[in-house]
Design a protein around this motif. Structure first.
Motif, PDB file in Angstrom:
ATOM      1  N   LEU A 309      26.275  80.981 -18.404  1.00 25.33           N
ATOM      2  CA  LEU A 309      27.413  80.021 -18.384  1.00 25.33           C
ATOM      3  C   LEU A 309      27.384  79.161 -19.326  1.00 25.33           C
ATOM      4  CD1 LEU A 309      30.071  78.349 -17.153  1.00 25.33           C
ATOM      5  CD2 LEU A 309      28.235  77.073 -16.089  1.00 25.33           C
ATOM      6  N   PHE A 310      28.634  79.225 -20.264  1.00 23.44           N
ATOM      7  CA  PHE A 310      28.766  78.312 -21.558  1.00 23.44           C
ATOM      8  C   PHE A 310      29.784  77.493 -21.213  1.00 23.44           C
ATOM      9  CE2 PHE A 310      26.454  82.078 -22.923  1.00 23.44           C
ATOM     10  CZ  PHE A 310      25.742  81.789 -23.963  1.00 23.44           C
ATOM     11  N   LEU A 311      29.565  76.125 -21.211  1.00 16.71           N
ATOM     12  CA  LEU A 311      30.490  74.971 -20.878  1.00 16.71           C
ATOM     13  C   LEU A 311      30.824  74.120 -22.320  1.00 16.71           C
ATOM     14  CD1 LEU A 311      32.408  73.175 -19.202  1.00 16.71           C
ATOM     15  CD2 LEU A 311      30.314  72.156 -18.721  1.00 16.71           C
ATOM     16  N   ASP A 312      32.012  74.309 -22.811  1.00 18.04           N
ATOM     17  CA  ASP A 312      32.050  73.894 -24.281  1.00 18.04           C
ATOM     18  C   ASP A 312      31.018  74.109 -25.225  1.00 18.04           C
ATOM     19  OD1 ASP A 312      34.443  72.775 -23.296  1.00 18.04           O
ATOM     20  OD2 ASP A 312      33.413  70.992 -22.612  1.00 18.04           O
ATOM     21  N   GLY A 313      30.615  75.475 -24.919  1.00 17.99           N
ATOM     22  CA  GLY A 313      29.453  75.825 -26.092  1.00 17.99           C
ATOM     23  C   GLY A 313      27.938  75.647 -25.440  1.00 17.99           C
ATOM     24  N   THR A 314      27.827  74.616 -24.523  1.00 18.54           N
ATOM     25  CA  THR A 314      26.452  74.354 -24.147  1.00 18.54           C
ATOM     26  C   THR A 314      26.164  75.475 -22.970  1.00 18.54           C
ATOM     27  OG1 THR A 314      26.883  71.794 -24.427  1.00 18.54           O
ATOM     28  CG2 THR A 314      25.007  72.694 -23.036  1.00 18.54           C
ATOM     29  N   SER A 315      24.927  76.072 -23.111  1.00 16.12           N
ATOM     30  CA  SER A 315      24.565  77.034 -22.203  1.00 16.12           C
ATOM     31  C   SER A 315      24.072  76.654 -21.028  1.00 16.12           C
ATOM     32  CB  SER A 315      23.843  78.095 -22.970  1.00 16.12           C
ATOM     33  OG  SER A 315      22.601  77.626 -23.328  1.00 16.12           O
ATOM     34  N   PHE A 316      23.877  77.447 -20.022  1.00 13.39           N
ATOM     35  CA  PHE A 316      23.342  77.146 -18.584  1.00 13.39           C
ATOM     36  C   PHE A 316      22.644  78.378 -18.126  1.00 13.39           C
ATOM     37  CE2 PHE A 316      26.292  74.056 -19.020  1.00 13.39           C
ATOM     38  CZ  PHE A 316      26.011  72.798 -18.467  1.00 13.39           C
ATOM     39  N   ALA A 317      21.381  78.301 -17.577  1.00 13.06           N
ATOM     40  CA  ALA A 317      20.767  79.293 -16.892  1.00 13.06           C
ATOM     41  C   ALA A 317      20.680  79.117 -15.287  1.00 13.06           C
ATOM     42  CB  ALA A 317      19.603  79.703 -17.568  1.00 13.06           C
ATOM     43  N   ASP A 318      20.423  77.995 -15.076  1.00 12.09           N
ATOM     44  CA  ASP A 318      20.224  77.707 -13.798  1.00 12.09           C
ATOM     45  C   ASP A 318      21.400  76.851 -13.161  1.00 12.09           C
ATOM     46  OD1 ASP A 318      17.564  78.621 -13.475  1.00 12.09           O
ATOM     47  OD2 ASP A 318      16.971  77.152 -14.879  1.00 12.09           O
ATOM     48  N   PRO A 319      21.835  76.869 -11.831  1.00  8.03           N
ATOM     49  CA  PRO A 319      22.740  76.248 -11.286  1.00  8.03           C
ATOM     50  C   PRO A 319      22.430  74.594 -10.951  1.00  8.03           C
ATOM     51  CG  PRO A 319      21.838  77.471  -9.843  1.00  8.03           C
ATOM     52  CD  PRO A 319      21.037  77.840 -10.904  1.00  8.03           C
ATOM     53  N   PRO A 320      23.574  73.631 -11.236  1.00  9.11           N
ATOM     54  CA  PRO A 320      23.061  72.393 -10.928  1.00  9.11           C
ATOM     55  C   PRO A 320      22.840  72.115  -9.284  1.00  9.11           C
ATOM     56  CG  PRO A 320      25.314  72.548 -11.327  1.00  9.11           C
ATOM     57  CD  PRO A 320      24.901  74.127 -11.526  1.00  9.11           C
ATOM     58  N   ARG A 321      22.139  70.800  -9.104  1.00 11.26           N
ATOM     59  CA  ARG A 321      22.268  70.428  -7.849  1.00 11.26           C
ATOM     60  C   ARG A 321      23.487  69.649  -7.501  1.00 11.26           C
ATOM     61  NH1 ARG A 321      19.607  65.585  -5.069  1.00 11.26           N
ATOM     62  NH2 ARG A 321      19.065  66.494  -2.941  1.00 11.26           N
ATOM     63  N   ASP A 322      24.214  69.674  -6.493  1.00 16.14           N
ATOM     64  CA  ASP A 322      25.342  69.301  -6.114  1.00 16.14           C
ATOM     65  C   ASP A 322      25.150  67.760  -6.345  1.00 16.14           C
ATOM     66  OD1 ASP A 322      27.731  67.947  -4.734  1.00 16.14           O
ATOM     67  OD2 ASP A 322      28.266  70.194  -4.556  1.00 16.14           O
ATOM     68  N   ASP A 323      26.329  66.897  -7.138  1.00 14.54           N
ATOM     69  CA  ASP A 323      26.151  65.634  -7.139  1.00 14.54           C
ATOM     70  C   ASP A 323      26.113  64.683  -5.979  1.00 14.54           C
ATOM     71  OD1 ASP A 323      25.638  65.955 -10.039  1.00 14.54           O
ATOM     72  OD2 ASP A 323      27.609  65.193 -10.481  1.00 14.54           O
ATOM     73  N   LEU A 324      26.881  65.361  -5.047  1.00 15.82           N
ATOM     74  CA  LEU A 324      27.032  64.654  -3.720  1.00 15.82           C
ATOM     75  C   LEU A 324      25.905  64.373  -2.806  1.00 15.82           C
ATOM     76  CD1 LEU A 324      30.401  65.564  -1.936  1.00 15.82           C
ATOM     77  CD2 LEU A 324      29.844  63.504  -2.976  1.00 15.82           C
ATOM     78  N   TYR A 325      24.845  65.106  -3.054  1.00 17.93           N
ATOM     79  CA  TYR A 325      23.605  65.021  -2.411  1.00 17.93           C
ATOM     80  C   TYR A 325      22.710  63.836  -2.639  1.00 17.93           C
ATOM     81  CZ  TYR A 325      23.911  69.799  -0.514  1.00 17.93           C
ATOM     82  OH  TYR A 325      24.045  71.009   0.368  1.00 17.93           O
ATOM     83  N   ALA A 326      22.732  63.011  -3.724  1.00 17.97           N
ATOM     84  CA  ALA A 326      22.464  61.999  -4.092  1.00 17.97           C
ATOM     85  C   ALA A 326      23.086  60.848  -3.385  1.00 17.97           C
ATOM     86  CB  ALA A 326      22.493  61.706  -5.690  1.00 17.97           C
ATOM     87  N   LEU A 327      24.162  60.939  -3.164  1.00 16.79           N
ATOM     88  CA  LEU A 327      24.995  59.811  -2.412  1.00 16.79           C
ATOM     89  C   LEU A 327      24.539  59.729  -1.073  1.00 16.79           C
ATOM     90  CD1 LEU A 327      28.600  60.102  -3.759  1.00 16.79           C
ATOM     91  CD2 LEU A 327      26.633  58.852  -4.499  1.00 16.79           C
ATOM     92  N   TRP A 328      24.383  61.160  -0.531  1.00 11.61           N
ATOM     93  CA  TRP A 328      23.743  61.188   1.076  1.00 11.61           C
ATOM     94  C   TRP A 328      22.477  60.751   1.173  1.00 11.61           C
ATOM     95  CZ3 TRP A 328      27.016  66.102   0.753  1.00 11.61           C
ATOM     96  CH2 TRP A 328      28.315  65.896   1.427  1.00 11.61           C
ATOM     97  N   GLU A 329      21.780  61.108   0.331  1.00  5.58           N
ATOM     98  CA  GLU A 329      20.332  60.626   0.372  1.00  5.58           C
ATOM     99  C   GLU A 329      20.028  59.004   0.250  1.00  5.58           C
ATOM    100  OE1 GLU A 329      18.537  62.880  -2.893  1.00  5.58           O
ATOM    101  OE2 GLU A 329      18.476  64.867  -1.591  1.00  5.58           O
ATOM    102  N   VAL A 330      20.844  58.365  -0.700  1.00  5.47           N
ATOM    103  CA  VAL A 330      20.902  56.833  -0.704  1.00  5.47           C
ATOM    104  C   VAL A 330      21.290  56.267   0.714  1.00  5.47           C
ATOM    105  CG1 VAL A 330      21.929  54.985  -1.751  1.00  5.47           C
ATOM    106  CG2 VAL A 330      21.301  56.875  -3.058  1.00  5.47           C
ATOM    107  N   THR A 331      22.520  56.930   1.353  1.00  9.26           N
ATOM    108  CA  THR A 331      23.180  56.439   2.620  1.00  9.26           C
ATOM    109  C   THR A 331      22.158  56.615   3.647  1.00  9.26           C
ATOM    110  OG1 THR A 331      25.285  57.052   1.611  1.00  9.26           O
ATOM    111  CG2 THR A 331      24.871  56.661   4.142  1.00  9.26           C
ATOM    112  N   ASP A 332      21.467  57.703   3.705  1.00 11.80           N
ATOM    113  CA  ASP A 332      20.279  57.965   4.802  1.00 11.80           C
ATOM    114  C   ASP A 332      19.041  56.957   4.845  1.00 11.80           C
ATOM    115  OD1 ASP A 332      21.977  60.113   5.885  1.00 11.80           O
ATOM    116  OD2 ASP A 332      20.917  61.628   4.848  1.00 11.80           O
ATOM    117  N   ALA A 333      18.923  56.747   3.498  1.00 14.65           N
ATOM    118  CA  ALA A 333      17.716  55.732   3.111  1.00 14.65           C
ATOM    119  C   ALA A 333      17.834  54.470   3.663  1.00 14.65           C
ATOM    120  CB  ALA A 333      17.488  55.612   1.744  1.00 14.65           C
ATOM    121  N   TYR A 334      18.973  54.045   4.098  1.00 10.53           N
ATOM    122  CA  TYR A 334      19.127  52.495   4.708  1.00 10.53           C
ATOM    123  C   TYR A 334      19.375  52.680   6.221  1.00 10.53           C
ATOM    124  CZ  TYR A 334      19.995  50.861  -0.034  1.00 10.53           C
ATOM    125  OH  TYR A 334      19.744  50.745  -1.377  1.00 10.53           O
TER     126      TYR A 334
END
Length: 334
Positions: A309-334
């Motif tokens: 994958l090339f996004l605006d010329g920047t290449s990717f080989a691995d898929p990103p972790r979904d950004d929502l998971y960080a929010l759920w993990e913060v919520t579950d910590a409380y």
């Protein structure tokens, strides 16, 4: 860590396929939306998906997500099975979930034909696993894209995530400055997560279609590139993003291209059919945009894991972790 397996781990797990069967046209593979089974005059398309984190609309989202995969493979979803684990014996929560499943299935014209339901007190929210089935005379693999195809995206990036932010994280969005009108609009995006209308149109033109879910558009593009053994290149500015999506994602520091994307359909369309396809999908009342193109792999590159994958010329080989998971993990910590 919550989220999808990495491609290598998934490939290792999927190496266990059971008995080989010549009727299996497409089996389990990284990047593929569904399996396909040859029935002679038709192909049976089968897809399974879980849902565990979008608690407020789990039944609604679950039905749409799994039916989208069947539709993205060129079939009309007709039958469903639902496996449901409930955290407790709350009859009201059980009835709400059942009502969501029933209403959404009826809206799509599919029948829930079986499954399994039980209580599992170790859970803190319902866990669903749904399987959808349908038939087609032209099965579309996610890996069917060819160099020279143009990449089309319907509706916009991050639609599903926008609705989840407006429900599961409404208070956090308000605290970050999102106004009530925007939240109301965003909550309505739950009604936009089906891709059946555009899939029915674009399947006549596309070489491949894919349904962006967890990990969003970027993950879907990487999956498509890996499945087809091609590279894909897109421009961020070409990706449609709705105003409410922009507002909610900016407020919660979520990238619309890296988060749950149900509601958008990604299609690879040959250049000589692009104008016809865009006219057809627009005539069907669905917004769409050309966001990039499919490129051949670099045969001269000596890479164990080539960039897909090339996004605006920047290449990717691995898929990103979904950004929502960080929010759920913060919520579950409380």
């Amino acid at each position: 860590m919550t989220g999808k397996l990495d491609p290598e781990g998934l490939a290792d797990f999927l190496a266990a396929v059971g008995v080989e069967d010549p009727a299996v046209v497409q089996g389990a593979a990284y990047g593929e939306d569904a399996a396909a089974i040859d029935l002679g005059d038709r192909t049976l398309v089968v897809s399974a998906d879980p849902i565990s984190l979008a608690a407020d609309r789990a039944g609604h989202l679950g039905i749409h997500v799994v039916c989208n995969d069947v539709a993205a493979s060129g079939a009309d979803p007709r039958w469903l099975t639902s496996t449901v684990f409930l955290p407790d014996r709350d009859p009201e929560a059980r009835r709400t979930l059942a009502s969501q499943l029933d209403a959404t299935a009826r809206d799509l014209g599919v029948s829930i034909v079986g499954g399994h339901t039980e209580y599992l007190p170790a859970l803190d929210r319902p866990l669903l696993s749904l399987t959808a089935m349908g038939t087609t005379d032209r099965f579309l693999r996610s890996g069917g894209a060819s160099p020279g195809d143009r990449l089309v995206l319907t509706k916009g990036a991050g639609i599903e995530a926008t609705a989840i932010l407006a429900s599961d994280f409404a208070e956090e969005c308000r605290a970050a400055g999102v106004d009530e009108s925007t939240l109301e609009t965003a909550l309505g995006y739950f009604d936009d997560v089906s891709v059946l209308p555009e899939a029915t149109v674009l399947r006549e033109f596309a070489t491949a279609m894919h349904d962006p879910t967890e990990g969003g558009l970027l993950t879907a593009l990487l999956e498509m590139g890996n499945a087809a053994d091609v590279r894909v290149a897109i421009d961020r500015e070409a990706v449609p993003i709705r105003p409410a999506t922009r507002a909610c994602c900016d407020a919660m520091d979520v990238d619309p291209l890296r988060t749950f994307g149900s509601g958008a359909l990604l299609a690879a369309v040959p250049t000589d059919r692009l104008d016809e396809a865009m006219t057809a999908v627009t005539d069907a009342g669905v917004e769409a945009a050309v966001i990039g193109e499919v490129l051949p792999v670099d045969e001269s590159a000596d890479e164990a894991k080539p960039d897909r994958l090339f996004l605006d010329g920047t290449s990717f080989a691995d898929p990103p972790r979904d950004d929502l998971y960080a929010l759920w993990e913060v919520t579950d910590a409380y």
